[in-house]
Design an enzyme around this catalytic site. Structure first.
Site, PDB file in Angstrom:
ATOM      1  CG  HIS A  27       4.071  -6.465   0.174  1.00 51.93           C
ATOM      2  ND1 HIS A  27       4.229  -5.883   1.405  1.00 51.93           N
ATOM      3  CD2 HIS A  27       2.783  -6.252  -0.162  1.00 51.93           C
ATOM      4  CE1 HIS A  27       3.085  -5.348   1.792  1.00 51.93           C
ATOM      5  NE2 HIS A  27       2.195  -5.554   0.846  1.00 51.93           N
ATOM      6  CG  ASP A  56      -1.086  -2.371  -3.940  1.00 53.38           C
ATOM      7  OD1 ASP A  56      -1.235  -1.741  -2.877  1.00 53.38           O
ATOM      8  OD2 ASP A  56      -1.696  -3.424  -4.195  1.00 53.38           O
ATOM      9  CG  ASP A  68       6.481  -4.753   3.643  1.00 56.95           C
ATOM     10  OD1 ASP A  68       5.594  -5.626   3.655  1.00 56.95           O
ATOM     11  OD2 ASP A  68       7.088  -4.443   2.603  1.00 56.95           O
ATOM     12  CG  HIS A  69       1.204  -7.037   5.942  1.00 57.60           C
ATOM     13  ND1 HIS A  69       0.779  -6.036   5.120  1.00 57.60           N
ATOM     14  CD2 HIS A  69       0.859  -8.186   5.337  1.00 57.60           C
ATOM     15  CE1 HIS A  69       0.205  -6.554   4.059  1.00 57.60           C
ATOM     16  NE2 HIS A  69       0.227  -7.857   4.161  1.00 57.60           N
ATOM     17  CE  LYS A  86       0.472  -1.849   1.087  1.00 57.56           C
ATOM     18  NZ  LYS A  86       0.411  -2.577  -0.105  1.00 57.56           N
ATOM     19  NE  ARG A 138     -12.689  12.289   9.275  1.00 58.53           N
ATOM     20  CZ  ARG A 138     -12.859  12.309   7.967  1.00 58.53           C
ATOM     21  NH1 ARG A 138     -12.802  13.443   7.315  1.00 58.53           N
ATOM     22  NH2 ARG A 138     -13.108  11.200   7.292  1.00 58.53           N
ATOM     23  CD  GLU A 187      -3.291  -8.727  -3.875  1.00 59.13           C
ATOM     24  OE1 GLU A 187      -3.506  -8.452  -2.689  1.00 59.13           O
ATOM     25  OE2 GLU A 187      -3.270  -7.863  -4.772  1.00 59.13           O
TER      26      GLU A 187
HETATM   27  N1  LIG Z   1      -7.022  -2.341   5.215  1.00 62.55           N
HETATM   28  C1  LIG Z   1      -5.961  -3.084   5.084  1.00 62.55           C
HETATM   29  O1  LIG Z   1      -6.020  -4.327   5.088  1.00 62.55           O
HETATM   30  C2  LIG Z   1      -4.601  -2.448   4.921  1.00 62.55           C
HETATM   31  C3  LIG Z   1      -3.491  -3.266   4.654  1.00 62.55           C
HETATM   32  C4  LIG Z   1      -2.213  -2.687   4.539  1.00 62.55           C
HETATM   33  C5  LIG Z   1      -2.091  -1.326   4.695  1.00 62.55           C
HETATM   34  N2  LIG Z   1      -3.189  -0.523   4.957  1.00 62.55           N
HETATM   35  C6  LIG Z   1      -2.984   0.919   5.130  1.00 62.55           C
HETATM   36  O2  LIG Z   1      -3.559   1.322   6.368  1.00 62.55           O
HETATM   37  C7  LIG Z   1      -4.106   2.633   6.274  1.00 62.55           C
HETATM   38  C8  LIG Z   1      -5.582   2.588   6.677  1.00 62.55           C
HETATM   39  O3  LIG Z   1      -6.254   1.726   5.781  1.00 62.55           O
HETATM   40  P1  LIG Z   1      -7.792   1.330   5.975  1.00 62.55           P
HETATM   41  O4  LIG Z   1      -8.065   0.292   4.950  1.00 62.55           O
HETATM   42  O5  LIG Z   1      -8.113   1.040   7.374  1.00 62.55           O
HETATM   43  O6  LIG Z   1      -8.531   2.684   5.534  1.00 62.55           O
HETATM   44  P2  LIG Z   1     -10.026   3.113   5.852  1.00 62.55           P
HETATM   45  O7  LIG Z   1     -10.901   1.931   6.040  1.00 62.55           O
HETATM   46  O8  LIG Z   1     -10.391   4.109   4.808  1.00 62.55           O
HETATM   47  O9  LIG Z   1      -9.912   3.845   7.264  1.00 62.55           O
HETATM   48  C9  LIG Z   1      -9.379   5.128   7.398  1.00 62.55           C
HETATM   49  C10 LIG Z   1      -9.668   5.622   8.799  1.00 62.55           C
HETATM   50  O10 LIG Z   1      -9.188   6.948   8.928  1.00 62.55           O
HETATM   51  C11 LIG Z   1     -10.164   7.732   9.595  1.00 62.55           C
HETATM   52  N3  LIG Z   1      -9.962   9.119   9.217  1.00 62.55           N
HETATM   53  C12 LIG Z   1     -10.080   9.683   7.989  1.00 62.55           C
HETATM   54  N4  LIG Z   1      -9.768  10.992   8.047  1.00 62.55           N
HETATM   55  C13 LIG Z   1      -9.440  11.241   9.340  1.00 62.55           C
HETATM   56  C14 LIG Z   1      -9.022  12.409  10.028  1.00 62.55           C
HETATM   57  N5  LIG Z   1      -8.869  13.579   9.389  1.00 62.55           N
HETATM   58  N6  LIG Z   1      -8.782  12.326  11.368  1.00 62.55           N
HETATM   59  C15 LIG Z   1      -8.928  11.139  12.024  1.00 62.55           C
HETATM   60  N7  LIG Z   1      -9.310   9.995  11.414  1.00 62.55           N
HETATM   61  C16 LIG Z   1      -9.569  10.070  10.097  1.00 62.55           C
HETATM   62  C17 LIG Z   1     -11.475   7.143   9.110  1.00 62.55           C
HETATM   63  O11 LIG Z   1     -12.541   7.342   9.987  1.00 62.55           O
HETATM   64  P3  LIG Z   1     -13.506   8.629  10.001  1.00 62.55           P
HETATM   65  O12 LIG Z   1     -14.044   8.798   8.631  1.00 62.55           O
HETATM   66  O13 LIG Z   1     -14.515   8.238  11.039  1.00 62.55           O
HETATM   67  O14 LIG Z   1     -12.656   9.778  10.446  1.00 62.55           O
HETATM   68  C18 LIG Z   1     -11.128   5.662   9.177  1.00 62.55           C
HETATM   69  O15 LIG Z   1     -11.236   5.215  10.497  1.00 62.55           O
HETATM   70  C19 LIG Z   1      -3.876   3.063   4.816  1.00 62.55           C
HETATM   71  O16 LIG Z   1      -2.693   3.806   4.751  1.00 62.55           O
HETATM   72  C20 LIG Z   1      -3.691   1.748   4.077  1.00 62.55           C
HETATM   73  O17 LIG Z   1      -2.875   1.902   2.935  1.00 62.55           O
HETATM   74  C21 LIG Z   1      -4.437  -1.065   5.067  1.00 62.55           C
END
Ligand SMILES: NC(=O)c1ccc[n+]([C@@H]2O[C@H](COP(=O)([O-])OP(=O)(O)OC[C@H]3O[C@@H](n4cnc5c(N)ncnc54)[C@H](OP(=O)(O)O)[C@@H]3O)[C@@H](O)[C@H]2O)c1
Length: 488
Positions: free
Chosen positions: A247, A242, A184-185, A155, A50, A223
């Protein structure tokens, strides 16, 4: 549809493009694949979120993330070429109108004349998986005609059995199972895949991989970071959702599965499902007999953690796999946050010799598979100390990736998994029935330990080795957690 013909191009659409996962994992991994020449000449990436930004601002923010990532960075020329394939489209994934706008943008980006495959990556909060999938369906963007359409779902997949079943149903209303890649990385990590090679490409280990020779299996994922900044998500989930449901259970299946007849996705996943199916089920009332939970000191003071929260940040449990191979061999699983080290390790403790002819008491053989850091294997066995009397001492045979493969960098798990998804190989992704089996195992444990009459989580100091309760838990079975098998 699995083919990637040279007459086709591919677009990777990342939903949640301004987020942490995209910046820290997806783009660095895609960039590495590009630099290694594995991405194909006609792959492009389109990000959607967004946030209001131009494509150039999007690329610049990704370049900063790349500098901060653990990956070997590309040189400027490579990055410039890779970045020229990156596009951005502002939009809300829960708005059908915005997805129609995205479809128009994709068509104009894909207007090379060649049909375009699409990989949709949901790097979004879990509450948005449903709306995103439904909108991909209602706008026709999931429909396969002459090209494939696939979706990668991050996940956590559901928060219990019922929600996972509901999400599977919703996903299947739009995508067929062979279009769905639940990630599941941990399965993308080299050492985890090497465990399959170790077991099934060598004849010397498999015959002893049974209850006749193995006393117990210990799987540890530790961790160092506390929940800092992620309390909103983490407190809802706790360590069981989590770490354990995904995992740790995935690692267990790789240790315990039977050899499939070949390395084909469904055959491999059938064997993993059979293991989960054989894990002994318990009732919530008996959860405290097979698991303990704990919270690090100060967790309740973390911003965003509700007063009086009982969400565990550490847990240990015993699971039994009720089949011929594993009858009577406990699988001990433990994981926690804010501990003294970051470590993922699988330790197999073998049985002691049936009769000891030496005067000295000796420890059992131990095989430790170090998943991270310093990926490798250690086999501990007894040797006579040189000279003098018959004195025995444990020694180690070691294999370290770093030493054996000339310091070749181990790619991030996402690199392998993204490539597999692009190639349509789902071997290292979780199938719908696998996810549901895993929740069926975890649900009663989570419910039982959250019940009002369940024992409260014990405490442990930040930066410690975890709660004493974890040691007492194993002592109950007459066993000890085995220490880290670092480099000797
Ligand atoms: N980060 C990691 O290392 C990691 C590891 C394993 C799994 N995951 C999983 O990956 C997913 C994302 O994690 P993240 O850490 O990247 O989260 P994040 O940093 O909060 O990013 C979420 C993204 O979603 C976008 N977003 C939110 N609402 C939206 C909407 N209605 N339409 C379009 N885009 C929208 C946000 O951008 P805007 O606000 O600009 O829309 C942002 O780009 C989660 O399910 C998490 O559990 C993450």
């Amino acid at each position: 549809m699995t083919s990637n013909s040279s007459e086709q191009t591919t677009t990777i659409v990342i939903f949640g493009a301004s987020g942490d996962l995209t910046r820290r994992k997806l783009i660095p991994s895609l960039c590495n694949l590009f630099c290694k020449g594995r991405l194909g000449p006609e792959v492009r990436i389109v990000g959607m979120a967004r946030s209001n930004m131009t494509a150039q601002e999007f690329r610049d923010s990704l370049a900063q993330g790349l500098d901060a990532s653990d990956n070997l960075g590309p040189d400027r020329e490579e990055w410039t070429e890779f970045a020229s394939r990156i596009h951005y489209c502002r939009g809300d994934v829960s708005s059908t109108g915005d997805l129609r706008g995205l479809e128009d943008a994709l068509r104009s980006i894909e207007s090379s004349g060649k049909p375009a495959n699409r990989l949709y990556y949901l790097a979004l909060a879990p509450s948005l998986y449903g709306p995103a999938v439904l909108n991909l369906g209602s706008t026709g963007m999931a429909r396969e005609t002459d090209c494939w359409r696939r979706v990668v779902i991050e996940k956590p997949f559901g928060s219990d059995l019922a929600s996972a079943q509901e999400l599977n149903k919703l996903v299947h209303s739009v995508f067929a199972e062979d279009q769905v890649f639940r990630i599941d990385h941990y399965l993308g990590k080299e050492t985890v895949q090497n465990l399959l090679v170790f077991r099934f490409a060598n004849t010397i280990f498999e015959p002893i991989w049974t209850r006749n020779y193995i006393d117990n299996v210990q799987i540890t994922v530790f961790e160092t970071e506390p929940v800092a900044g992620r309390a909103g998500y983490y407190d809802q989930a706790g360590v069981f959702r989590d770490m354990f449901q995904n995992h740790l259970l995935q690692l267990l299946t790789v240790v315990a599965m039977e050899p499939p007849s070949n390395f084909q996705a469904d055959l491999l996943r059938n064997e993993k499902v059979k293991v989960l199916n054989a894990v002994r089920r318990i009732t919530p009332a008996s959860a405290a007999e097979i698991a303990i939970h704990a919270q690090y000191d100060g967790y309740l003071d973390e911003p965003g953690v509700p007063a009086g929260s009982r969400s565990p940040t550490y847990a240990a449990m015993r699971l039994d796999v009720d089949n011929w191979r594993w009858q009577g061999v406990p699988f001990y699983l433990r994981s926690g946050k804010a501990l003294d080290e970051k470590r993922t390790e699988i330790v197999i403790q073998f049985r002691r010799p049936p009769h000891l002819m030496f005067p000295q008491d000796i420890g059992p053989n131990i095989l430790a598979i170090q998943v991270q850091p310093d990926e490798g294997l250690h086999l501990e066995f007894q040797a006579k100390t040189p000279d003098g009397k018959m004195e025995l001492r444990p020694v180690n045979l070691e294999f370290h990736y770093d030493d054996s493969f000339g310091g070749q960098a181990i790619p991030d798990a996402y690199e392998r998994l993204l490539l597999d998804a692009l190639n349509g190989d789902a071997s290292l992704f979780t199938r719908s029935d696998e996810i549901e089996e895993a929740w069926e195992i975890m649900d009663p444990i989570i419910q039982g330990l959250a019940a009002p009459d369940a024992p409260l989580p014990s405490g442990y100091a930040i930066g410690s080795k975890g709660p004493e309760a974890a040691d007492q838990f194993l002592a109950k079975d007459g066993r000890k957690w085995l220490h880290q098998y670092g480099r000797h």
